[in-house]
Enzyme design. Structure first.
Site, PDB file in Angstrom:
ATOM      1  N   GLU A   1       0.872  -1.157  -0.024  1.00  0.00           N
ATOM      2  CA  GLU A   1       0.108  -0.111  -0.154  1.00  0.00           C
ATOM      3  C   GLU A   1       0.719   1.326  -0.047  1.00  0.00           C
ATOM      4  O   GLU A   1       0.488   2.133   0.803  1.00  0.00           O
ATOM      5  CB  GLU A   1      -0.983  -0.044   1.197  1.00  0.00           C
ATOM      6  CG  GLU A   1      -1.972  -1.231   1.057  1.00  0.00           C
ATOM      7  CD  GLU A   1      -2.882  -1.356   2.094  1.00  0.00           C
ATOM      8  OE1 GLU A   1      -2.926  -0.494   3.110  1.00  0.00           O
ATOM      9  OE2 GLU A   1      -3.353  -2.195   2.430  1.00  0.00           O
TER      10      GLU A   1
ATOM     11  N   GLU B   1      -7.158 -11.284   1.901  1.00  0.00           N
ATOM     12  CA  GLU B   1      -8.225 -10.445   2.454  1.00  0.00           C
ATOM     13  C   GLU B   1      -9.500 -10.431   1.880  1.00  0.00           C
ATOM     14  O   GLU B   1     -10.424  -9.724   1.795  1.00  0.00           O
ATOM     15  CB  GLU B   1      -7.996  -8.842   3.020  1.00  0.00           C
ATOM     16  CG  GLU B   1      -6.724  -8.685   3.528  1.00  0.00           C
ATOM     17  CD  GLU B   1      -6.455  -7.170   3.626  1.00  0.00           C
ATOM     18  OE1 GLU B   1      -7.199  -6.245   4.055  1.00  0.00           O
ATOM     19  OE2 GLU B   1      -5.051  -6.772   3.521  1.00  0.00           O
TER      20      GLU B   1
END
Length: 275
Positions: free
Chosen positions: A43, A153
């Site tokens: 990220e 996820e």
């Protein structure tokens, strides 16, 4: 008083020390642990763009000014990770075109130096976003890098729990099957946030065996293939206590097909029993 930021050279030393000691600690405390993959960085891109996060949200950028620190991290990870460990970069919204290109550009430059093995595709999805076309286009581009892909996820509307989640799960898995040579694994994970709902998550076998809306038995909330008083009990328990215990098929419980589960569906289920 706040101390000034250190130099890149100092941060290089700290970064190397951290990664070196992570793997040393794993070896010492878990000598029999076989590490399949290690997420080196994640990220670093701003939301929905191919640009690096700005300095206010990325203290590494304050010092390095570019993505040099990512390359340093991968260099150290390649040096200290056990032989055979796959090194990954992971991000979210990788189906947004601008971000997809930024991630792929980074990954391809890392690949040229032999520093990366795969890309983690964080997939906390919603029923209505992204579209399947967006998701598949993103995965197509990631696959073009020649790197492995790992879904991480992986959840679909885990907080809102809307009917129709099962179909999205199936559709995403079918996209993965198209890229079975690239997708090396799927990690089911819980959506973050106070309103996120916990495990259990469905197994791959359960997902692939889920019935479509046309095949589902109306009112079969517990997924046993029939409609009975047991389904009414499950529905009523969920409405009163918010407990999902025993709830298997949200779409089958949406009797009036308005995309919501509420007291109106419960009343219709009770009428169905009487009939």
């Amino acid at each position: 008083l706040k101390a000034p930021y250190v130099s890149k050279e100092v941060m290089d030393q700290r970064l190397e020390s951290f990664i070196k000691n992570v793997f040393a600690g794993l070896k010492e405390n878990y000598p029999n642990l076989k590490i399949k993959g290690y997420e080196v960085a994640k990220e670093i891109f701003a939301n929905d763009t191919g640009e690096l996060r700005q300095e206010n949200y990325n203290y590494w950028a304050k010092i390095y000014k570019d993505d040099e620190y990512v390359f340093k991290a991968f260099e150290y990870a390649r040096q200290y990770a056990p032989e055979g460990t796959q090194l990954y970069y992971c991000d979210y919204n990788e189906y947004v075109p601008e971000k997809t290109e930024g991630i792929c550009d980074l990954a391809e430059r890392l690949k040229e130096q032999g520093l990366i093995d795969g890309i983690g595709m964080a997939s906390c999805l919603f029923i209505d976003y992204p579209t399947l076309e967006m998701y598949e286009t993103g995965m197509n581009r990631l696959a073009e890098t020649g790197l492995d892909i790992m879904l991480t996820e992986f959840t679909v509307d885990n907080a809102r729990r809307l009917p129709g989640r099962e179909k999205v799960y199936q559709d995403i898995l079918n996209i993965c099957l198209k890229h079975k040579d690239s997708v090396k694994g799927i990690i089911f994970g819980q959506s973050y946030g106070k309103e996120a709902y916990p495990l259990p998550f469905p197994t791959l076998e359960e997902i692939l065996d889920w019935k479509t809306a046309d095949e589902a038995v109306s009112g079969d909330a517990n997924g046993d293939g029939t409609f009975s008083i047991a389904d009414v009990v499950v529905m009523q328990k969920w409405l009163i206590t918010d407990s999902a215990d025993g709830f298997a098929d949200w779409e089958a419980a949406d009797i009036n097909k308005d995309g919501q589960l509420n007291i109106f569906d419960l009343c219709l289920m009770k009428n169905m029993l009487i009939k």
